[in-house]
Scaffold this active site. Sequence first.
Site, PDB file in Angstrom:
ATOM      1  N   SER A   1     -66.974  70.120  50.988  1.00 24.36           N
ATOM      2  CA  SER A   1     -67.934  70.077  49.897  1.00 24.36           C
ATOM      3  C   SER A   1     -67.247  69.960  48.625  1.00 24.36           C
ATOM      4  O   SER A   1     -66.087  70.209  48.493  1.00 24.36           O
ATOM      5  CB  SER A   1     -68.389  71.645  49.911  1.00 24.36           C
ATOM      6  OG  SER A   1     -69.117  71.933  48.614  1.00 24.36           O
TER       7      SER A   1
ATOM      8  N   TYR B   1     -67.433  80.705  50.477  1.00 27.46           N
ATOM      9  CA  TYR B   1     -67.860  79.294  50.769  1.00 27.46           C
ATOM     10  C   TYR B   1     -66.951  78.296  50.111  1.00 27.46           C
ATOM     11  O   TYR B   1     -66.390  77.510  50.917  1.00 27.46           O
ATOM     12  CB  TYR B   1     -69.367  78.980  50.013  1.00 27.46           C
ATOM     13  CG  TYR B   1     -69.766  77.593  50.425  1.00 27.46           C
ATOM     14  CD1 TYR B   1     -70.094  77.532  51.854  1.00 27.46           C
ATOM     15  CD2 TYR B   1     -69.716  76.528  49.722  1.00 27.46           C
ATOM     16  CE1 TYR B   1     -70.404  76.189  52.401  1.00 27.46           C
ATOM     17  CE2 TYR B   1     -69.949  75.090  49.952  1.00 27.46           C
ATOM     18  CZ  TYR B   1     -70.486  74.895  51.020  1.00 27.46           C
ATOM     19  OH  TYR B   1     -70.964  73.665  51.781  1.00 27.46           O
TER      20      TYR B   1
END
Length: 245
Positions: free
Chosen positions: A140, A153
């Site tokens: 990401s 995350y």
Amino acid sequence: MSHIKVGRTVFVTGASRGIGFEISSALLTSGFQVVGVARKLTDDYARLQESHGGRAGFLEADLGSRAGTHAVAKRIRACADLYGLVNNAGVAVGGLHAGLPQDDMDSMITVNLMAPMVLSQAAIKAMSRRKSGRVVNISSICAQRPYRGLGVYTATKAALEGFTRVLATEAGAWGITVNCVAPGFVDTHMSSGIDETTRQRILRRGMLPHETTSADVASVVDFLLSPAASAVTAEVLRVDGGAAA
């Protein structure tokens, strides 16, 4: 563009929707056999199976559980024509870290990091027998640029990128490449909870007028599994319109 003959299998986790679904569709179009992994079969993936006949398999499994992950790993190890593994399944729970429940932390660490590590281990064992293969981990933009409320995350994705580079050094002797693709903001179920003001602020960080889509990410994954990427390994390819540059 078909760049490989039928008979080489790629496992794609989180395949039932969003980026995973687009990756599965792109790889099927390129001539791969695909085994999609997800908690349940969606109508979209069922239609994908219908349109591609026996080349689109499906394995129901919950990668949030040790039993589910090991069941998938067993199938991967037993796959005689395994060519690729795409670790796409992910969980994101937002919230300032000071108040984030530990159950949410555990869930993100299990799905985003532990599952890819376990499945990659199984894949490398199977691929080493054939002296070739491709592993692609979906990271990401968060691993490159901080976002409030996404601490754990972000930690899982940064760790996944580090793991990718080390695994590439270990697997290279068998002709196996290991890479990451790091999408920027993409409209998916995972990002559906973001309000429009935040969404527009994120999009303004990009350098291009083009809004990154799941299909853009799928195209890069397709490239990494193609002969054109035979010399590409230990890389993180960002697909974010320049937002993290």
